[in-house]
Write a protein that holds these residues in place. Structure first.
Motif, short mmCIF file in Angstrom:
data_model
loop_
_atom_site.label_atom_id
_atom_site.label_comp_id
_atom_site.label_asym_id
_atom_site.label_seq_id
_atom_site.Cartn_x
_atom_site.Cartn_y
_atom_site.Cartn_z
N ARG A 14 52.65 45.46 -3.94
CA ARG A 14 51.44 46.81 -3.82
C ARG A 14 52.36 48.04 -3.41
O ARG A 14 51.68 48.93 -3.49
CB ARG A 14 50.64 46.14 -2.51
N GLY A 15 53.56 47.88 -3.07
CA GLY A 15 54.35 49.13 -2.41
C GLY A 15 53.59 49.84 -1.47
O GLY A 15 53.23 49.24 -0.35
N VAL A 16 54.07 51.11 -1.11
CA VAL A 16 53.57 51.89 -0.06
C VAL A 16 52.30 52.77 -0.32
O VAL A 16 52.20 53.21 -1.26
CB VAL A 16 54.67 53.03 0.33
N LEU A 17 51.47 52.49 0.78
CA LEU A 17 50.03 52.97 0.62
C LEU A 17 49.96 54.08 1.65
O LEU A 17 50.17 54.19 2.80
CB LEU A 17 49.18 52.06 0.98
N THR A 18 49.25 55.12 1.56
CA THR A 18 48.84 56.16 2.59
C THR A 18 47.78 55.84 3.11
O THR A 18 46.76 55.15 2.75
CB THR A 18 48.58 57.63 1.63
N CYS A 19 47.58 56.34 4.46
CA CYS A 19 46.47 56.01 5.39
C CYS A 19 46.30 57.12 6.36
O CYS A 19 47.29 58.07 6.46
CB CYS A 19 46.39 54.74 6.07
N ARG A 20 45.15 57.27 7.11
CA ARG A 20 45.13 58.38 8.03
C ARG A 20 45.16 57.57 9.24
O ARG A 20 44.21 56.64 9.59
CB ARG A 20 43.83 59.23 7.77
N VAL A 21 45.90 57.91 10.36
CA VAL A 21 45.81 57.24 11.55
C VAL A 21 45.31 58.34 12.69
O VAL A 21 45.39 59.42 12.76
CB VAL A 21 47.35 57.09 11.90
N GLN A 22 44.37 57.67 13.64
CA GLN A 22 43.83 58.24 14.45
C GLN A 22 43.97 57.62 15.88
O GLN A 22 43.96 56.51 15.97
CB GLN A 22 42.16 58.65 14.20
N ASP A 23 43.60 58.46 17.11
CA ASP A 23 43.70 57.64 18.38
C ASP A 23 44.94 56.65 18.55
O ASP A 23 44.89 55.47 18.94
CB ASP A 23 42.29 56.71 18.37
N ILE A 24 46.26 57.40 18.53
CA ILE A 24 47.24 56.71 18.48
C ILE A 24 47.56 56.71 20.35
O ILE A 24 47.54 57.67 20.81
CB ILE A 24 48.57 57.23 17.78
N THR A 25 48.17 55.61 20.38
CA THR A 25 48.64 55.20 21.79
C THR A 25 49.88 54.53 21.78
O THR A 25 50.34 53.95 20.66
CB THR A 25 47.49 54.29 22.69
N ASN A 26 50.72 54.19 22.71
CA ASN A 26 51.75 53.33 22.91
C ASN A 26 51.30 51.96 22.39
O ASN A 26 52.24 51.25 21.91
CB ASN A 26 52.34 53.44 24.23
N SER A 27 50.10 51.39 22.34
CA SER A 27 50.01 49.75 22.33
C SER A 27 49.25 50.06 20.95
O SER A 27 49.36 48.74 20.56
CB SER A 27 49.32 49.39 23.60
N GLY A 28 48.71 51.10 20.32
CA GLY A 28 47.94 50.68 19.10
C GLY A 28 47.47 52.06 18.48
O GLY A 28 47.67 53.08 19.11
N ALA A 29 46.49 51.95 17.54
CA ALA A 29 45.97 52.99 16.77
C ALA A 29 44.76 52.54 15.93
O ALA A 29 44.62 51.52 15.64
CB ALA A 29 46.90 53.54 16.03
N GLY A 30 43.83 53.69 15.71
CA GLY A 30 42.79 53.49 14.62
C GLY A 30 43.25 53.86 13.34
O GLY A 30 44.25 54.96 13.31
N GLU A 44 53.48 46.83 8.20
CA GLU A 44 54.33 48.00 8.91
C GLU A 44 53.90 49.40 8.66
O GLU A 44 53.17 49.65 7.55
CB GLU A 44 55.61 47.74 8.42
N LEU A 45 53.91 50.19 9.54
CA LEU A 45 53.26 51.54 9.72
C LEU A 45 54.36 52.44 9.79
O LEU A 45 55.31 52.40 10.84
CB LEU A 45 52.13 51.67 10.47
N THR A 46 54.62 53.71 8.97
CA THR A 46 55.65 54.51 9.43
C THR A 46 54.97 56.08 9.45
O THR A 46 54.12 56.22 8.47
CB THR A 46 56.87 54.50 8.70
N PHE A 47 55.43 56.96 10.34
CA PHE A 47 54.91 58.21 10.48
C PHE A 47 55.72 59.27 10.02
O PHE A 47 55.63 60.42 9.89
CB PHE A 47 54.46 58.62 11.93
N ASP A 48 57.30 58.67 9.63
CA ASP A 48 58.32 59.69 9.33
C ASP A 48 59.17 59.24 8.14
O ASP A 48 60.27 59.35 8.27
CB ASP A 48 59.12 59.76 10.65
N LYS A 49 58.42 58.69 7.13
CA LYS A 49 58.91 58.23 5.87
C LYS A 49 60.15 57.16 6.08
O LYS A 49 61.25 57.34 5.66
CB LYS A 49 59.66 59.52 5.24
N PHE A 50 59.77 56.15 6.88
CA PHE A 50 60.50 55.08 7.29
C PHE A 50 61.73 55.20 8.03
O PHE A 50 62.93 54.40 8.03
CB PHE A 50 60.99 54.46 5.98
N HIS A 51 62.11 56.53 8.70
CA HIS A 51 62.89 56.54 9.53
C HIS A 51 62.83 55.75 10.92
O HIS A 51 63.72 55.04 11.56
CB HIS A 51 63.12 57.95 10.18
#
Length: 72
Positions: A14-30, A44-51
């Motif tokens: 499937r490769g890498v897919l884009t999404c929009r993340v909201q309501d981020i906390t230390n324990s989870g996100a929407g 797996e989820l990354t906000f910084d291009k897999f850093h």
């Protein structure tokens, strides 16, 4: 409310897919998916291009919006 773009990855085919993340906390996100019908319970989820990568587990889903818990 925090809202930012992120990338999710769960399958080499499937490769890498884009999404929009909201309501981020230390324990989870929407996460708002863009018409992604099939999503495994763990991915797996990354906000910084897999850093850095966060392992996620789906805890609920409502249409194109899911709630995830971050695994430690």
């Amino acid at each position: 409310m925090i809202s930012k773009n992120a990338l999710l990855f769960f399958d080499a085919q499937r490769g890498v897919l884009t999404c929009r993340v909201q309501d981020i906390t230390n324990s989870g996100a929407g996460i708002e998916l863009q018409s992604l019908n099939l999503l495994p319970l763990n991915f797996e989820l990354t906000f910084d291009k897999f850093h850095t990568v966060r392992e996620c587990r789906v805890v609920w889903r409502q249409g194109d919006f899911i709630g995830v818990a971050f695994q430690s």
